[in-house]
Design a protein around this motif. Structure first.
Motif, PDB file in Angstrom:
ATOM      1  N   LYS A 176       0.837  -1.208   0.000  1.00 46.66           N
ATOM      2  CA  LYS A 176       0.000   0.000   0.000  1.00 46.66           C
ATOM      3  C   LYS A 176       0.875   1.263   0.000  1.00 46.66           C
ATOM      4  N   THR A 177       1.976   1.209   0.753  1.00 42.91           N
ATOM      5  CA  THR A 177       2.846   2.382   0.872  1.00 42.91           C
ATOM      6  C   THR A 177       3.545   2.677  -0.459  1.00 42.91           C
ATOM      7  N   VAL A 178       4.104   1.640  -1.064  1.00 35.00           N
ATOM      8  CA  VAL A 178       4.806   1.841  -2.344  1.00 35.00           C
ATOM      9  C   VAL A 178       3.807   2.377  -3.389  1.00 35.00           C
ATOM     10  N   GLU A 179       2.605   1.788  -3.420  1.00 35.54           N
ATOM     11  CA  GLU A 179       1.593   2.255  -4.385  1.00 35.54           C
ATOM     12  C   GLU A 179       1.270   3.732  -4.162  1.00 35.54           C
ATOM     13  N   TRP A 180       1.169   4.139  -2.883  1.00 34.70           N
ATOM     14  CA  TRP A 180       0.821   5.530  -2.570  1.00 34.70           C
ATOM     15  C   TRP A 180       1.913   6.473  -3.097  1.00 34.70           C
ATOM     16  N   TYR A 181       3.182   6.126  -2.885  1.00 30.44           N
ATOM     17  CA  TYR A 181       4.277   7.013  -3.337  1.00 30.44           C
ATOM     18  C   TYR A 181       4.369   7.046  -4.864  1.00 30.44           C
ATOM     19  N   VAL A 182       4.038   5.928  -5.487  1.00 27.78           N
ATOM     20  CA  VAL A 182       4.048   5.911  -6.958  1.00 27.78           C
ATOM     21  C   VAL A 182       2.959   6.846  -7.492  1.00 27.78           C
ATOM     22  N   LYS A 183       1.797   6.818  -6.832  1.00 28.23           N
ATOM     23  CA  LYS A 183       0.657   7.637  -7.296  1.00 28.23           C
ATOM     24  C   LYS A 183       0.791   9.107  -6.923  1.00 28.23           C
ATOM     25  N   ASN A 184       1.557   9.404  -5.893  1.00 29.22           N
ATOM     26  CA  ASN A 184       1.577  10.775  -5.363  1.00 29.22           C
ATOM     27  C   ASN A 184       2.943  11.439  -5.512  1.00 29.22           C
ATOM     28  N   GLU A 185       3.448  11.343  -6.756  1.00 36.22           N
ATOM     29  CA  GLU A 185       4.780  11.834  -7.047  1.00 36.22           C
ATOM     30  C   GLU A 185       4.916  13.344  -6.814  1.00 36.22           C
ATOM     31  N   SER A 186       3.868  14.102  -7.153  1.00 32.29           N
ATOM     32  CA  SER A 186       4.001  15.560  -7.017  1.00 32.29           C
ATOM     33  C   SER A 186       4.134  15.942  -5.545  1.00 32.29           C
ATOM     34  N   TRP A 187       3.508  15.154  -4.659  1.00 31.07           N
ATOM     35  CA  TRP A 187       3.612  15.431  -3.203  1.00 31.07           C
ATOM     36  C   TRP A 187       5.071  15.326  -2.757  1.00 31.07           C
ATOM     37  N   TRP A 188       5.744  14.217  -3.072  1.00 29.13           N
ATOM     38  CA  TRP A 188       7.096  14.042  -2.531  1.00 29.13           C
ATOM     39  C   TRP A 188       8.185  14.770  -3.313  1.00 29.13           C
ATOM     40  N   ARG A 189       7.948  14.983  -4.624  1.00 35.38           N
ATOM     41  CA  ARG A 189       8.979  15.714  -5.387  1.00 35.38           C
ATOM     42  C   ARG A 189       9.151  17.127  -4.837  1.00 35.38           C
ATOM     43  N   ALA A 190       8.039  17.769  -4.494  1.00 34.75           N
ATOM     44  CA  ALA A 190       8.107  19.141  -3.963  1.00 34.75           C
ATOM     45  C   ALA A 190       8.928  19.145  -2.676  1.00 34.75           C
ATOM     46  N   LEU A 191       8.791  18.104  -1.842  1.00 36.87           N
ATOM     47  CA  LEU A 191       9.508  18.067  -0.560  1.00 36.87           C
ATOM     48  C   LEU A 191      10.982  17.764  -0.758  1.00 36.87           C
ATOM     49  N   LYS A 192      11.291  16.858  -1.677  1.00 38.23           N
ATOM     50  CA  LYS A 192      12.697  16.495  -1.893  1.00 38.23           C
ATOM     51  C   LYS A 192      13.501  17.713  -2.358  1.00 38.23           C
ATOM     52  N   GLU A 193      12.839  18.565  -3.163  1.00 41.77           N
ATOM     53  CA  GLU A 193      13.530  19.756  -3.671  1.00 41.77           C
ATOM     54  C   GLU A 193      13.824  20.765  -2.560  1.00 41.77           C
ATOM     55  N   LYS A 194      13.038  20.690  -1.470  1.00 41.15           N
ATOM     56  CA  LYS A 194      13.184  21.676  -0.381  1.00 41.15           C
ATOM     57  C   LYS A 194      14.332  21.367   0.585  1.00 41.15           C
ATOM     58  N   GLN A 195      14.977  20.193   0.428  1.00 40.38           N
ATOM     59  CA  GLN A 195      15.874  19.727   1.479  1.00 40.38           C
ATOM     60  C   GLN A 195      17.352  19.988   1.236  1.00 40.38           C
ATOM     61  N   ALA A 196      17.703  20.959   0.437  1.00 45.31           N
ATOM     62  CA  ALA A 196      19.092  21.125   0.008  1.00 45.31           C
ATOM     63  C   ALA A 196      20.094  21.172   1.166  1.00 45.31           C
ATOM     64  N   ALA A 197      19.822  21.984   2.208  1.00 44.12           N
ATOM     65  CA  ALA A 197      20.800  22.159   3.300  1.00 44.12           C
ATOM     66  C   ALA A 197      21.013  20.845   4.050  1.00 44.12           C
ATOM     67  N   TYR A 198      19.915  20.157   4.358  1.00 44.92           N
ATOM     68  CA  TYR A 198      20.035  18.886   5.079  1.00 44.92           C
ATOM     69  C   TYR A 198      20.771  17.861   4.213  1.00 44.92           C
ATOM     70  N   GLN A 199      20.466  17.861   2.930  1.00 46.69           N
ATOM     71  CA  GLN A 199      21.101  16.887   2.028  1.00 46.69           C
ATOM     72  C   GLN A 199      22.610  17.094   1.938  1.00 46.69           C
ATOM     73  N   GLU A 200      23.008  18.339   2.042  1.00 43.24           N
ATOM     74  CA  GLU A 200      24.444  18.651   2.013  1.00 43.24           C
ATOM     75  C   GLU A 200      25.136  18.021   3.229  1.00 43.24           C
ATOM     76  N   TRP A 201      24.501  18.202   4.414  1.00 40.48           N
ATOM     77  CA  TRP A 201      25.068  17.605   5.640  1.00 40.48           C
ATOM     78  C   TRP A 201      25.067  16.075   5.514  1.00 40.48           C
ATOM     79  N   TYR A 202      23.960  15.520   5.020  1.00 40.99           N
ATOM     80  CA  TYR A 202      23.791  14.071   4.907  1.00 40.99           C
ATOM     81  C   TYR A 202      24.881  13.481   4.004  1.00 40.99           C
ATOM     82  N   LYS A 203      25.165  14.181   2.920  1.00 42.77           N
ATOM     83  CA  LYS A 203      26.191  13.720   1.968  1.00 42.77           C
ATOM     84  C   LYS A 203      27.565  13.689   2.635  1.00 42.77           C
ATOM     85  N   LYS A 204      27.873  14.747   3.398  1.00 47.49           N
ATOM     86  CA  LYS A 204      29.159  14.816   4.100  1.00 47.49           C
ATOM     87  C   LYS A 204      29.254  13.694   5.121  1.00 47.49           C
TER      88      LYS A 204
END
Ligand code: NAD
Ligand code: TYD
Length: 333
Positions: free
Chosen positions: A302-330
């Motif tokens: 059910k979870t995988v299906e939800w994320y497949v169907k609701n791409e616009s929801w999570w894409r908007a959030l992934k784009e917002k995380q630049a600062a955290y992603q920089e720390w995570y990468k380091k």
């Protein structure tokens, strides 16, 4: 109970809980008080716009004036509001102490003033720390490992002290890892689903053999409703699903459901202070009449299906995380 204050209801579990409660209880009015941090998102409850039984208020639980305004208006409280991501707590712990401890204090003080009839404080199984074999009962000592779980321990200890000292009818739940729709895409399951969809590597910490007990979020909502209605004031209730899986198993199941290759699995260095395994007994909440309805495979599908169907929801959030992603990468390379 006619009017319920839910804090942190624009996050993952809170939004699923609000939707569940409004459907289940036709007389209930819910006020959702949320600071809309990076994890809060009004899109999570967009379907409730215009619902006369739902009020959203943008505000901070650490602000006594805001809390006072809404506490005087309700008869029960469910406190979800928290900083929740272990990795972020390793990066910067200050906000965790502020919201998870001090915020809980502000709410408890106001609840005491206004003779609130039920105060459900949402804690976590992470307060027990790691357990190699067997499962923790509600009587075991708290032994938190991360700034997140230490802050959650502080918040719940304070909540319990308000029951013992002032007789405030506090109930505490300690639940295992949740998964399902609307989980912010930097926690394990949504991060790996969304990375896999984009054919990006899945950064698995250490040897990938750490174990979590995965609870589908709708089962959590049902358990919380039950504790709110039927739990005994002053008591603590573990909530677990009996779905204990190693991270590597979770990862492979995501790849299989999406038809993606295991070559996307990318071992990285281990998380600091990484708890090996969480496990709790659930006899106490079962005695109230609850059992989880979703097994791991069904919840995952059910979870995988939800994320497949609701791409616009999570894409908007992934784009917002630049600062955290920089720390995570380091941190993880
Ligand atoms: P989340 O990070 O998705 O949401 C947290 C919400 O709290 C967000 O909407 C955020 O804006 C809000 N918030 C943060 N600080 C605030 C403040 N100062 N004032 C008002 N609102 C604020 O978290 P989640 O995964 O939904 O977790 C909810 C609760 O459940 C937390 O208390 C968490 O510790 C607990 N919990 C979570 C899990 C899990 O697996 N997600 C498991 C056990 C317990
Ligand atoms: P997480 O979703 O952060 O929840 P918690 O740490 O509160 O249990 O992580 C779940 C497990 O997945 C935990 O053992 C850490 C691991 N993990 C990874 O291996 N890689 C990742 O990128 C993340 C975010 C987590």
């Amino acid at each position: 109970m006619k009017r319920l204050l839910v804090t942190g209801g624009a996050g993952f579990i809170g939004s699923n809980f609000i939707r569940y409660m409004l459907k289940k209880h036709p007389d209930l009015h819910i006020v959702n008080l949320d600071a809309l941090t990076y994890a809060g998102n009004r899109e999570n409850l967009r379907d409730l716009d215009g619902n006369p039984r739902y009020t959203f208020w943008h505000g901070d639980i650490c602000d006594p004036d805001t809390v006072e305004r809404w506490m005087s208006n309700v008869d029960a409280v469910v406190n979800f509001a928290a900083e929740t991501h272990v990795d972020r707590s390793i990066h910067e712990a200050g906000a965790f102490v502020e919201t998870d401890v001090h915020g809980a204090f502000v709410l408890l003080e106001a609840a005491r003033e206004h003779n609130i009839s039920r105060f459900l404080h949402i804690s976590t199984d992470e307060v027990y720390g790691s357990i190699d074999e067997g499962s923790f009962t509600e009587k075991d000592i708290l032994n938190p490992s991360s700034p997140y779980s230490a802050s959650k321990s502080g918040g719940e200890l304070l909540a319990r002290s308000y029951f013992i000292t002032y007789g405030l009818p506090v109930l505490i739940t300690r639940s295992s890892n949740n998964f399902g729709p609307y989980q912010y895409p930097e926690k394990l399951i949504p991060l790996f689903i969304t990375n896999a969809i984009d054919d990006k590597p899945l950064p698995i910490y250490g040897d990938g053999k750490n174990v979590r007990d995965w609870l589908y979020v709708e089962d959590q909502a049902e358990a919380l409703d039950l504790v709110l209605q039927k739990g005994t004031a002053g008591e603590i209730y573990n909530i677990g699903a009996g779905n204990e899986e190693m991270n590597i198993t979770v990862t492979k199941s995501i790849l299989k459901l999406l038809g993606k290759p295991e070559s996307l699995i990318h071992p990285v260095k281990d998380r600091l202070g990484h708890d090996r395994r969480y496990s709790v007994t659930i006899d106490k909440i079962q005695a109230l009449g609850w059992k989880p309805l979703h097994d791991f495979e069904e919840g995952m599908k059910k979870t995988v299906e939800w994320y497949v169907k609701n791409e616009s929801w999570w894409r908007a959030l992934k784009e917002k995380q630049a600062a955290y992603q920089e720390w995570y990468k380091k941190q993880y390379g």
